[in-house]
Structures are given as C-alpha cells and as structure tokens.
Motif scaffolding. Structure first.
Motif, PDB file in Angstrom:
ATOM      1  N   VAL A 139       0.847  -1.190   0.000  1.00  0.00           N
ATOM      2  CA  VAL A 139       0.000   0.000   0.000  1.00  0.00           C
ATOM      3  C   VAL A 139       0.883   1.240   0.000  1.00  0.00           C
ATOM      4  O   VAL A 139       2.005   1.227   0.506  1.00  0.00           O
ATOM      5  CB  VAL A 139      -0.951   0.035   1.227  1.00  0.00           C
ATOM      6  N   SER A 140       0.361   2.299  -0.575  1.00  0.00           N
ATOM      7  CA  SER A 140       1.071   3.576  -0.584  1.00  0.00           C
ATOM      8  C   SER A 140       0.247   4.598   0.188  1.00  0.00           C
ATOM      9  O   SER A 140      -0.982   4.474   0.293  1.00  0.00           O
ATOM     10  CB  SER A 140       1.312   4.055  -2.014  1.00  0.00           C
ATOM     11  N   GLU A 141       0.913   5.605   0.707  1.00  0.00           N
ATOM     12  CA  GLU A 141       0.236   6.634   1.497  1.00  0.00           C
ATOM     13  C   GLU A 141      -0.842   7.328   0.667  1.00  0.00           C
ATOM     14  O   GLU A 141      -0.609   7.726  -0.466  1.00  0.00           O
ATOM     15  CB  GLU A 141       1.258   7.657   1.984  1.00  0.00           C
ATOM     16  N   GLY A 142      -2.044   7.428   1.253  1.00  0.00           N
ATOM     17  CA  GLY A 142      -3.161   8.052   0.567  1.00  0.00           C
ATOM     18  C   GLY A 142      -4.068   7.068  -0.140  1.00  0.00           C
ATOM     19  O   GLY A 142      -5.173   7.416  -0.565  1.00  0.00           O
ATOM     20  N   GLN A 143      -3.634   5.820  -0.277  1.00  0.00           N
ATOM     21  CA  GLN A 143      -4.445   4.793  -0.947  1.00  0.00           C
ATOM     22  C   GLN A 143      -5.621   4.391  -0.050  1.00  0.00           C
ATOM     23  O   GLN A 143      -5.453   4.176   1.151  1.00  0.00           O
ATOM     24  CB  GLN A 143      -3.573   3.577  -1.244  1.00  0.00           C
ATOM     25  N   PRO A 144      -6.839   4.274  -0.595  1.00  0.00           N
ATOM     26  CA  PRO A 144      -7.970   3.826   0.229  1.00  0.00           C
ATOM     27  C   PRO A 144      -7.738   2.403   0.734  1.00  0.00           C
ATOM     28  O   PRO A 144      -7.367   1.513  -0.038  1.00  0.00           O
ATOM     29  CB  PRO A 144      -9.157   3.874  -0.735  1.00  0.00           C
ATOM     30  N   VAL A 145      -7.936   2.193   2.030  1.00  0.00           N
ATOM     31  CA  VAL A 145      -7.708   0.868   2.620  1.00  0.00           C
ATOM     32  C   VAL A 145      -8.938   0.310   3.320  1.00  0.00           C
ATOM     33  O   VAL A 145      -9.063  -0.908   3.488  1.00  0.00           O
ATOM     34  CB  VAL A 145      -6.523   0.908   3.620  1.00  0.00           C
TER      35      VAL A 145
END
Length: 412
Positions: A29-35
């Motif tokens: 995952v990357s920062e800002g990605q919806p999780v």
C-alpha cells in the motif's frame, strides 16, 4: 515495521463500523491509498492509508467498530531495490493526508453486539482519569449522549449524571411464538435511535397544526418551473418553503435559538441554516442548507436537488449534516394529512408538511364555495422557550407568505 491507523474521523464522530476492507495481507500500500470503507452515524467513507509498506498483519474485518487512531494493520516498510540509494531523511513532517471521502453504499455487513462505546474526547477521558470518574457510569448531555468536561465535573461533585440513563427493557424470546429474523442496525438507524430518544427525553414538545391556501403559489411555481429548469434546478414546494421559513425565522428569532440550561441562557443564532429531512434507502438523513436567507429560490432549488441526490447516494460529508438551526420535513410527496415531527435537539422547532389537496373553501364575497389547494402543516416546538401563541403567530406568518406569493419578495 510500521502501523497503519484509522485517520481522524472528524468532529463529533467517535467511532465507525468497518463495512469493507480494501487490502489484504501481502498487499503493498502507498500513502493516501484507500484501505477501508467506514460507516459513521451519517456517512460511508473511504479511509486512506497514513503510511506506506507491505501488509504483514491485518487487524480488522467487516463489522468491527474502530476509532480514530486505532491500529488496523501492521506494515513491513518497503525496502529499496538493489543499488538504489536510501531516500534522504525528511526535514519536516509530511503534510496531513486527505480526509476520508464519501463513497456509495456498500453491501450491508454484520455489526458485533454487546459492546458499548463511550462517546468522549481524549481531553474528557484525561479529566475523568485525573478525577477518578468511571466514564461508563456517566451519561453525557451532548448529542448522542456525548460526555463533556462539565458532565464529568458534575458527576464527580454530585455522584450522578445530568441526565437519567436510558431504560433498556429485556425483550421476550419471540422465537417461542414463531420464526424470527435478526438484522444489524445500520449506522444511520443507530444514530436515529440515539437522537430520537435523546430529543424525547430532553425536550417538552408541543405540536401546532395549521393550513395554507397555496392555490396562487402553486400556479406561480408551475409557471416559473421552466425558468428554474434552465438554471439546472427543479422548482419544488420545499425550495419555496425554505425561503418562507428564512423570513419567518428572522421575524421570530426565538425559533432560531437554542437553550443553554447549564448557564440559564438563550443562544440566538444570527445565521439561518435549515436542515431538510431526506428519505433514503438507508434511512432518514438531514443535509443542511446554509445561509438560506441570503439565497434566491432558484439557487435554493438547485442546492436542494444536489444535496438530496448526495444523501440518497450516501455521499454526504459529515460537515454537510451539521450546524442546522431549524429543520424542515416535507412528506407531501408521499401523503398524509398531518403528523407530529420530533424536534431535532438542540434546535427548538421543526416544521412538518403534508400532502396538499383540493378542498372547498367558502368565499364570503361570492357567497359560494370555491375549490382551493390547501396544504396542511405542523410545527413542533420546545415549550420551554416557545409559547403556544408564539407558535400560532409563526405558523400564520408562514401561511400568509405562501398564500400571497408577492409577500415573499418583500419579507424574504
């Protein structure tokens, strides 16, 4: 290793229910990605990742209840590829991530029962620890029983909460009488249960009923509807009612106020923000139209159509449902001849509108009955602040604006 946490859910939102997990163990995952997809009392939102890395352990599942800052996953930080230089350390903290954004309604998920969240801010919890107060024994005086510092201090001084705890009666075993089904309440329905119980326990309500002859106004509305459509708006009676109510709230400021029982003061609001009840598949939502007194009817009609569509699609942001000083509930499109709406505390009044119908009305000049379009409406109000005569005058003022459309241009 790093931790992935729930972002700030916003003011007055203490928890949310996980209705969708958008990542799995092993994902990068990357920062800002919806999780996560989270459902609060009034909206469904996508929660973005606050850090980057590979998910080594997932700690939540659909149906879990989470709070701001709660750890939802453990991340293994991404390693640079061979030969790639380590990134330089950042001189300053990264900018805050974007807030959760609304999405459409997900499939319903089960909600675990038997857990009670304590609605209190961190500062209130810290004060409670310092004063030796068990927050589980305190019933808050704020919206949805949110506990304030004043509630904690009163409890410590008096040994009791400012409000009686809600009564919960044990239900019989209905299965002994026949087949039953259980369905978890949605966040919207749970919020409705809390707010309605709170309003009923706090506000001594009275309802005043009246009627307005909207024959002329309806003719004006139909004649001006094409012009509204040219501006991308649908001219409805609700939009016209908003403008009439704005004029009435200016003429009768008590109806745009709140009662501060802690200080024995009346808070008069110099703004006119009106909540409009919208019937949605998920339940009743109340988006707020701001500065109604400063907008024309065509503008109000366009804004009303926009927020109603967002409400039905569950795309309203929490702030779009906060700050109302009065509420309008129009059931005319569904039917009925009258109802008693419940005041949305801490407001002090709400107007309910029912379906208009053609009725015979006596014309003394012609000494004959004439067919007129009559709209029934009702005003529920907080009798601690508003007297019956005030309510009757308020309703007559609204009715006269609707009966003489030209007055709306002067009073509005």
């Amino acid at each position: 290793m790093a931790e992935l946490k729930v972002p700030d859910l916003g003011d007055n939102v203490t928890s949310a229910v996980v209705v969708g997990v958008l990542i799995k163990e092993g994902d990068t995952v990357s920062e800002g990605q919806p999780v996560l997809e989270l459902e609060t009392d009034k909206a469904v939102m996508e929660a973005p990742a606050l850090a980057s890395g590979t998910v080594s352990k997932l700690l939540v599942k659909p149906g879990d209840e989470v709070k701001s800052g709660q750890v939802i996953a453990v991340l293994k930080e991404a390693q640079p590829s061979p030969g790639e230089a380590e990134p330089p350390a950042k001189a300053s903290a990264p900018p805050p991530p974007a807030p959760p954004r609304p999405v459409g309604p997900p499939s319903p998920a089960p909600v675990p029962a038997g857990r009670r969240l304590i609605p209190a801010a961190p500062s209130v919890r810290r004060l409670a620890r310092e004063m030796g107060v068990d927050l589980r024994a305190v019933v808050g005086s704020g919206p949805a029983y949110r506990i304030s510092e004043g509630d904690v201090r009163r409890f410590a001084a008096q040994g009791q909460s400012p409000l009686p705890a809600p009564l919960v009666s044990k239900l019989p075993d209905f299965a002994q009488f026949g087949p039953v089904r259980r369905e978890a309440m949605s966040g919207v329905r749970r919020a409705t249960v809390r707010s309605m119980a709170q309003a009923w326990s706090l506000v001594p309500m009275v309802t005043h009923f009246d009627k307005a002859d909207i024959t002329q106004m309806e003719a004006w509305r139909k004649r001006l509807a094409p012009r509204a459509e040219q501006r991308g708006a649908k001219l409805t009676m609700t939009a016209i009612l908003l403008k009439a109510l704005a004029a009435a709230l200016k003429a009768f400021p008590k109806f745009n106020a709140s009662i501060d029982t802690e200080r024995n003061e009346i808070i008069y609001k110099d703004y006119i923000h009106i909540g409009v009840a919208v019937d949605t598949p998920a339940g009743l939502l109340v988006p707020v139209i701001r500065d109604v007194d400063k907008k024309g009817i065509f503008t109000l009609a366009a804004e009303l159509g926009s927020v109603a569509a967002k409400a039905r699609e569950r795309k309203l942001a929490p702030e779009e449902m906060q700050g109302a000083s009065f509420t309008l509930s129009n059931l005319g499109g569904i039917g009925g001849t009258g109802f008693t709406p419940i005041v949305n505390w801490p407001e002090v009044a709400i107007l309910g509108v029912s379906r208009s119908a053609i009725e015979p009305v006596w014309n003394p000049e012609k000494e004959a009955f004439e067919p007129r379009q009559i709209m029934p409406f009702s005003l529920s109000y907080d009798h601690r602040l508003i007297d019956g005569a005030d309510a009757a005058r308020f309703c007559r003022f609204v009715a006269e604006l609707l009966e003489e459309p030209v007055l709306l241009g002067f009073e509005g």
